[in-house]
Enzyme design. Structure first.
Site, short mmCIF file in Angstrom:
data_model
loop_
_atom_site.label_atom_id
_atom_site.label_comp_id
_atom_site.label_asym_id
_atom_site.label_seq_id
_atom_site.Cartn_x
_atom_site.Cartn_y
_atom_site.Cartn_z
CG HIS A 175 32.89 -12.98 1.04
ND1 HIS A 175 31.49 -12.72 0.78
CD2 HIS A 175 33.69 -14.17 1.17
CE1 HIS A 175 31.70 -13.89 -0.32
NE2 HIS A 175 32.12 -14.96 0.43
CB CYS A 192 26.34 -15.41 -9.93
SG CYS A 192 26.52 -16.76 -9.54
CG ASP A 241 33.50 -21.35 -4.16
OD1 ASP A 241 34.42 -21.63 -3.52
OD2 ASP A 241 32.66 -20.96 -3.65
CD GLU A 265 28.78 -22.79 -5.67
OE1 GLU A 265 29.50 -21.71 -5.60
OE2 GLU A 265 28.01 -22.87 -5.23
C1 PEP Z 1 30.67 -18.43 -7.17
O1 PEP Z 1 31.28 -19.80 -6.00
O2 PEP Z 1 31.20 -18.20 -7.89
C2 PEP Z 1 29.86 -17.40 -6.03
C3 PEP Z 1 29.34 -16.71 -6.63
O3 PEP Z 1 29.11 -17.61 -4.62
P1 PEP Z 1 30.35 -17.29 -3.26
O4 PEP Z 1 31.67 -16.35 -4.11
O5 PEP Z 1 29.33 -16.18 -2.51
O6 PEP Z 1 31.07 -18.06 -2.74
MG MG Z 2 30.14 -20.14 -4.21
#
Ligand code: PEP
Ligand code: MG
Length: 559
Positions: free
Chosen positions: A188, A501, A454, A430
Site C-alpha cells: 500500500h 483494477c 491478489d 482475485e
Molecule cells: C487486487 O487485489 O488486485 C486489488 C486491486 O485489490 P487490493 O490491491 O486492494 O487487494
Molecule cells: Mg485485492
C-alpha cells in the site's frame, strides 16, 4: 556521496531531506518529578496543543467529508478536556509526583477499561477514543508524534514499510517521495505513491541508515537509485532527468480530452483507482474516464470506530458528485490480511490472507455490511454508482450479497429515501477459484474487475507483501495471464464487461495483450492514465492479436 539501490515502484525524481517515519514508542519512561507544578503545566501545555490539533483536524474533515466526519474530532476535543479525566491526571502528578506521560498512559488505560466494561455499546466504543486522545497527548509530551512527520519542510519519507492505517494519517503535503527498506510493488505504500504521483523506492534493506536523517537525498523512482549527499555531477544529472520527466508530462498533458482508441479503432475505458474521497481530484486532473476501484476500506482505516452510515454516505456522495455522472465503482469493505483494523476485534489467524477477510467478513457480520450498503445506495442518487464485492470464491456468496442489496433497496424505498435503480453489481476476480468458475459467476453479476495483485498472490502461492519473494512474484506468469484471458472470454460470452483494477493494468508491456484479449476497462492510478492512453493510441491490435494470444498459450514461454 552514498548510493543505495532498491526497486523503483513509482516513477519520478524527488530531491529533499531524508526523514524517518516516527512510530510512537511503545515503552514510556517512568520517573519521579521534582517540581510537581511544572510537570502539571507540562501536561496542560500538551493538552492545549492536542485540542488545537484536533480542532484543525475537525476543520479539515468538515471540508473533505462533511459534518459527521468533523464530529469525531470534536468528540475527541471534548474528551481531552473532560473534567474527570483531567482530575485523575492532576491527582497523580500533584499527589504522587509521577511524570506526565506515565500518568496519561495509566489514566487512559483506566478510563478505557471503564468504558469497555459498560453495557451500552456507544459507551464501550469510547474506550478507543480515550486511548487515541491520550496517545496524541503522550506524543506531544515525548516529542514522538504518532505516525507524524514532524518537519516544517517537505521530506523524502523513510520507513521500514507503512501499514495502510499509517498511510491514511500522513500529511501528504509534506511528502516528496518514499524510500522503504521493506515493502513490495503491490504494497500500500507503493499504491499510495502512485496515486499521489510521487517517486517511491522500496526494498533498500539495511542500506537505509538512521544517521542519514536530515541529509540531502535524491531518489529516482524509475531506476530505484537513492543517493545521499549527492556530488555536484550526480545532482546535475538527476535534476536534468527530473526536468526531462516534467517536460514529458507536459507532452502527455496534451492527450487530455483525447479518446482511448487504438490505431485500428478499438476503444478501452481508462478509469482510476482511489482510496480516499480527496483522491477524486487527481482523477479529474489526469482526465480519468471514471473510477474503477474505490477502496472503501480506507474510510474504515481512517476511523477509530465503525464509520456511521452518514459518515460513509457523505464520503461516497462527494466522490459521485465530483465525478459528475462518470461511473464510480465502489468496492465494499476489503479488510483483513494486510489491512487490519483494531476495532473489528478479529481473532488472530495463522494465515490471514486465506482467512476471514473482505466479503467473508461482510457476510459473517451483516450489520456492518448493511450500514455500508445503505450508505452506498443513498449516495447512488448523486451520480453513476456501481458496487463491487471483493474476494469472491463461490456463486452463493454473490447471491447472498445481492440479496442484502435487495433488502437495503426495499428498506430505503419504504422509508422514502431516494436512490438509483440502476446500480450495477459486479465482483472482483482475485482468487483462482473465481477465475475458474467465471463462466458461472458471469451469469449472476453485471461486470468483472480482475484484481491482479491478489490473483497473482493466490495463483502463484506467493505473498504479495514479502519483498524476499520478488522474482517468484511474477504477475506475467502464463498461469496468471491465461486466467485473465479465460475470465475475459467468460464475461463476454455472457455479455458483461471485464476490467482489470490490479497494478498490472498499468503495465505498458501488457497493454497490447490486454487489448488483444478484449479487456474493456483498465483501472489504474491517476498518474498512469495519460501514459496508458498514449500506449493505447500507438497500438494496432489486429497486428499483434494472434502473436500475443499464441504467446500466452505457447509451450515455448519460459516459466
Ligand atoms: C487486487 O487485489 O488486485 C486489488 C486491486 O485489490 P487490493 O490491491 O486492494 O487487494
Ligand atoms: Mg485485492
Amino acid at each position: 556521496m552514498i548510493s543505495i539501490q532498491g526497486k523503483g515502484v513509482s516513477v519520478g525524481v524527488a530531491a529533499g531531506p531524508l526523514y524517518f517515519y516516527q512510530r510512537a514508542k511503545s515503552t514510556i519512561r517512568r520517573y519521579t518529578v521534582e517540581d510537581r507544578e511544572a510537570e502539571w503545566q507540562r501536561f496542560k501545555d500538551a493538552q492545549a496543543q492536542a485540542i488545537e490539533q484536533l480542532g484543525q483536524l475537525a476543520e479539515k474533515a468538515r471540508e473533505e467529508a462533511g459534518d459527521e466526519a468533523a464530529m469525531l474530532f470534536e468528540t475527541h476535543q471534548m474528551m481531552a478536556e473532560d473534567l474527570d479525566y483531567e482530575e485523575a491526571i492532576e491527582n497523580l502528578i500533584k499527589e504522587e509526583g509521577q511524570n506526565a506521560e506515565a500518568v496519561v498512559t495509566d489514566v487512559a488505560a483506566q478510563f478505557a477499561e471503564m468504558f469497555a466494561s459498560m453495557d451500552d455499546s456507544y459507551m464501550q466504543a469510547r474506550a478507543a477514543d480515550v486511548k487515541d486522545v491520550s496517545g496524541r497527548i503522550i506524543g506531544l509530551l515525548t516529542g514522538v508524534v504518532q505516525g507524524g512527520i514532524n518537519s516544517p519542510v517537505p521530506v523524502i519519507l523513510a520507513a521500514d514499510d507503512l501499514a495502510p492505517s499509517e498511510t491514511v494519517q500522513l500529511d501528504k503535503s509534506k511528502i516528496l517521495g518514499f524510500v522503504t527498506s521493506g515493502g513490495s510493488g503491490s504494497s500500500h505504500t507503493a499504491i499510495l505513491a502512485r496515486t499521489m504521483g510521487i517517486p517511491a523506492i522500496i526494498g533498500v534493506g539495511d542500506q537505509l541508515k538512521p544517521e542519514y536523517e536530515g541529509r540531502e537525498v535524491i531518489a529516482d523512482g524509475g531506476t530505484g537509485n537513492v543517493v545521499v549527499d549527492p556530488d555536484e555531477a550526480t545532482r546535475d544529472h538527476l535534476m536534468a532527468k527530473r526536468a526531462e520527466l516534467l517536460r514529458r508530462q507536459e507532452l502527455l498533458n496534451q492527450l487530455k480530452g483525447q479518446p482511448n482508441v487504438t490505431k485500428d479503432g478499438q476503444t478501452v475505458r481508462i478509469y482510476c483507482n482511489i482510496g480516499n474521497p480527496e483522491d477524486v481530484y487527481p482523477v479529474l486532473d489526469n482526465d480519468g474516464g471514471g473510477i474503477g476501484l474505490f477502496r472503501s476500506e480506507f474510510l474504515y482505516l481512517n476511523c477509530d470506530d465503525y464509520p456511521t452510515e452518514d459518515y460513509q454516505f457523505e464520503a461516497y456522495k462527494k466522490v459521485l458528485s465530483e465525478m459528475n455522472g462518470k461511473e464510480v465503482v465502489i468496492r465494499t469493505l476489503d479488510i483483513g490480511a494486510d489491512k487490519m483494523i483494531e476495532y473489528f476485534h478479529l481473532p488472530k489467524e495463522e494465515n490471514p490472507a486465506l482467512g476471514n477477510r473482505a466479503l467473508r467478513i461482510c457476510l459473517n457480520r451483516p450489520e456492518i455490511f448493511r450500514t455500508q450498503l445503505r450508505a452506498l445506495y443513498r449516495a447512488s442518487a448523486y451520480g453513476h454508482l456501481s458496487i463491487m464485492f471483493p474476494m469472491v470464491t463461490s456463486v452463493w456468496e454473490v447471491k447472498e450479497a445481492r440479496k442484502m442489496c435487495e433488502q437495503v433497496q426495499k428498506e430505503l424505498a419504504e422509508e422514502g429515501v431516494p436512490f438509483s435503480k440502476d446500480v450495477d453489481l459486479g465482483i472482483m476476480i482475485e482468487t483462482p477459484a473465481a477465475a475458474v468458475i467465471s463462466d458461472r459467476l458471469a451469469k449472476v453479476v453485471d461486470f468483472f474487475s480482475i484484481g491482479t495483485n491478489d490473483l497473482t498472490q493466490y495463483t502463484l502461492a506467493c505473498d504479495r507483501q514479502n519483498n524476499d519473494l520478488g522474482r517468484f512474484f511474477n504477475a506475467h506468469h502464463p498461469a496468471v495471464l491465461r486466467l485473465i484471458k479465460m475470465v475475459a472470454e467468460n464475461a463476454h460470452k455472457e455479455g458483461i464487461w471485464c476490467g482489470i483494477c490490479g497494478e498490472l493494468g498499468a503495465d505498458l508491456d501488457l497493454t497490447e495483450t490486454f487489448l488483444s484479449i478484449g479487456i474493456d476497462e483498465l483501472s489504474v492510478s491517476p498518474r498512469s492514465v495519460l501514459p496508458l492512453r498514449q500506449k493505447v493510441r500507438q497500438t494496432e491490435v489486429a497486428a499483434c492479436r494472434d502473436r500475443l494470444v499464441d504467446d500466452l498459450m505457447s509451450d515455448q514461454i519460459t516459466i
